[in-house]
Design an enzyme around this catalytic site. Structure first.
Site, short mmCIF file in Angstrom:
data_model
loop_
_atom_site.label_atom_id
_atom_site.label_comp_id
_atom_site.label_asym_id
_atom_site.label_seq_id
_atom_site.Cartn_x
_atom_site.Cartn_y
_atom_site.Cartn_z
N TYR A 213 -6.91 -9.62 3.62
CA TYR A 213 -6.84 -8.25 3.09
C TYR A 213 -8.27 -7.78 2.87
CZ TYR A 213 -1.89 -9.24 2.01
OH TYR A 213 -0.56 -9.57 2.06
N PRO B 39 7.27 4.16 1.52
CA PRO B 39 8.07 3.89 0.31
C PRO B 39 9.53 4.32 0.44
CG PRO B 39 5.90 4.71 -0.29
CD PRO B 39 6.00 4.81 1.21
N1 LIG Z 1 3.61 -11.85 3.57
C1 LIG Z 1 3.43 -10.71 4.17
O1 LIG Z 1 3.49 -10.62 5.37
C2 LIG Z 1 3.13 -9.48 3.37
C3 LIG Z 1 3.18 -8.23 3.99
C4 LIG Z 1 2.95 -7.12 3.21
C5 LIG Z 1 2.67 -7.25 1.86
N2 LIG Z 1 2.61 -8.48 1.29
C6 LIG Z 1 2.37 -8.64 -0.15
O2 LIG Z 1 3.42 -7.97 -0.81
C7 LIG Z 1 2.86 -7.07 -1.78
C8 LIG Z 1 3.79 -5.89 -1.93
O3 LIG Z 1 3.84 -5.13 -0.73
P1 LIG Z 1 3.10 -3.75 -0.55
O4 LIG Z 1 2.09 -3.55 -1.61
O5 LIG Z 1 2.65 -3.68 0.85
O6 LIG Z 1 4.27 -2.72 -0.63
P2 LIG Z 1 5.25 -2.23 -1.82
O7 LIG Z 1 5.00 -3.00 -3.05
O8 LIG Z 1 6.60 -2.18 -1.26
O9 LIG Z 1 4.80 -0.73 -1.98
C9 LIG Z 1 3.51 -0.36 -2.22
C10 LIG Z 1 3.46 1.17 -2.08
O10 LIG Z 1 4.27 1.75 -3.09
C11 LIG Z 1 3.47 2.60 -3.92
N3 LIG Z 1 3.93 2.37 -5.31
C12 LIG Z 1 3.82 1.25 -6.04
N4 LIG Z 1 4.38 1.41 -7.26
C13 LIG Z 1 4.84 2.67 -7.28
C14 LIG Z 1 5.51 3.46 -8.26
N5 LIG Z 1 5.82 2.96 -9.46
N6 LIG Z 1 5.85 4.74 -7.95
C15 LIG Z 1 5.54 5.26 -6.73
N7 LIG Z 1 4.91 4.59 -5.77
C16 LIG Z 1 4.56 3.28 -6.05
C17 LIG Z 1 2.05 2.18 -3.70
O11 LIG Z 1 1.18 3.29 -3.83
P3 LIG Z 1 0.13 3.43 -5.07
O12 LIG Z 1 -1.00 2.52 -4.75
O13 LIG Z 1 -0.22 4.88 -5.03
O14 LIG Z 1 0.89 3.04 -6.29
C18 LIG Z 1 2.08 1.71 -2.25
O15 LIG Z 1 1.94 2.80 -1.37
C19 LIG Z 1 1.49 -6.73 -1.19
O16 LIG Z 1 0.65 -6.16 -2.16
C20 LIG Z 1 1.06 -8.06 -0.64
O17 LIG Z 1 0.51 -8.85 -1.68
C21 LIG Z 1 2.85 -9.59 2.03
#
Ligand SMILES: NC(=O)c1ccc[n+]([C@@H]2O[C@H](COP(=O)([O-])OP(=O)(O)OC[C@H]3O[C@@H](n4cnc5c(N)ncnc54)[C@H](OP(=O)(O)O)[C@@H]3O)[C@@H](O)[C@H]2O)c1
Length: 307
Positions: free
Chosen positions: A75, A232
């Site tokens: 990342y 989202p």
């Molecule tokens: N193993 C894998 O292949 C893999 C792949 C992807 C991700 N990951 C891990 O999984 C974690 C979670 O996935 P992710 O961060 O990609 O996606 P997510 O948690 O599904 O969603 C993140 C998105 O939602 C928004 N968001 C978060 N809280 C919110 C709220 N309360 N209200 C409105 N919008 C909100 C964020 O924007 P804001 O920043 O504006 O809040 C961001 O755009 C990652 O951080 C990473 O550590 C792992």
């Protein structure tokens, strides 16, 4: 928002969704953790627009009781690990940092496989250096698969390499990411698997059977994109339920995951302290059986739209 009033549990035990111990380990975490991917710049590349804000999000998460942080050295690359170190090192006792290996980011910003034993070893050392650690609590081997989904195929060479790094003391525990049930079973013939991190949320439920199987084995299932990731979640049902409960749709989506299975750990990602607070408060939201059934209908409706 309704509050959890389960008898026998104090509020503090219940905060952040209660606790989970990774199987065969002394690592116990609160079920609501934090995913750091959103702390890198756009496209998960380079530094964030607001580095101080990124540090503030991490510090607030830990101050609120989060003790499970998901990251990767790819990342940024390196960026989120360096921010975690800047914000939290020396790390508080009990903080579990879970990282992942299997990719590299060349200068064209693409995501390429990095799965040879040499690349996996180098990845462990990158994580150790950038996080400022002597050993990594949990390392997930993340397959590239296709798109956001896994692809069948042996992962024995990679898991064997990680097991060797574990014997050297550089890794404490091993997990898997973006894998099929067959790949989990194959890995378990080589080493203990403490967690599986796959794509799963209210609308993406391909792993329902795998979650139940892992629950029977006491293995953690950690959904990535719990809120839909880069696109989202949006659903009229989700919005209607949230309005009825006096909560935000994203809180309901997280609460649904907490209710889905006790082995499910959350790592929602956000770069915003306000969103972080909302996400942590989702642990206090109680969903009735009727509401859960209503929310279960979202995936079925999404499947109809896809076909
Ligand atoms: N193993 C894998 O292949 C893999 C792949 C992807 C991700 N990951 C891990 O999984 C974690 C979670 O996935 P992710 O961060 O990609 O996606 P997510 O948690 O599904 O969603 C993140 C998105 O939602 C928004 N968001 C978060 N809280 C919110 C709220 N309360 N209200 C409105 N919008 C909100 C964020 O924007 P804001 O920043 O504006 O809040 C961001 O755009 C990652 O951080 C990473 O550590 C792992």
């Amino acid at each position: 928002m309704s509050r959890r009033t389960t008898t026998g549990n104090t509020m503090s035990e219940d905060a952040l969704g209660g606790r989970f111990t990774f199987p065969g380990t002394s690592l116990t975490v609160r079920r609501i953790g934090y995913g750091s991917m959103q702390l890198a710049g756009p496209g998960v590349w380079g530094p964030p627009k607001d580095p101080d804000g990124a540090v503030a999000v991490l510090r607030e998460a830990v101050a609120a009781g989060v003790n499970h942080i998901d990251t990767s050295d790819f990342y940024g690359p390196h960026v989120t690990n360096q921010i975690i170190r800047q914000a939290l090192h020396p790390y508080p006792a009990g903080l579990v940092i879970v990282t992942k290996l299997g990719s590299r980011r060349p200068p064209d910003r693409s995501w390429q496989r990095a799965i040879s034993p040499q690349e996996l070893t180098a990845g462990v050392h990158d994580n150790l250096r950038n996080l400022g650690l002597d050993a990594l609590d949990v390392v997930n081997y993340r397959t590239m698969g296709s798109g956001h989904g896994p692809e069948e195929g042996s992962i024995a060479e990679q898991v064997t390499a990680l097991a060797g790094l574990r014997r050297q003391g550089l890794i404490r525990h091993i997990g898997l990411s973006n894998v099929t049930a067959a790949q989990v079973a194959e890995a378990q013939t080589i080493t203990e698997v403490v967690c599986v991190q796959n794509y799963y949320n209210l609308a993406q439920r391909s792993d329902d059977a795998l979650i139940d199987d892992l629950a029977r084995q006491g293995i953690a299932y950690v959904p990535f994109f719990p809120l839909g990731g880069f696109t989202p979640l949006q659903s009229a049902t989700l919005s209607a339920v949230a309005e009825r409960l006096g909560a935000k749709p994203m809180q309901v989506a997280l609460a649904w995951l907490l209710h889905r299975s006790p082995n499910l750990l959350l790592i929602p990602g956000t770069s915003s302290v306000a969103h972080l607070r909302e996400n942590l408060a989702a642990g206090q939201l109680v969903l009735s059986p009727q509401t859960l059934a209503e929310l279960d209908g979202i995936a079925a409706a999404a499947a109809v739209v896809k076909h």
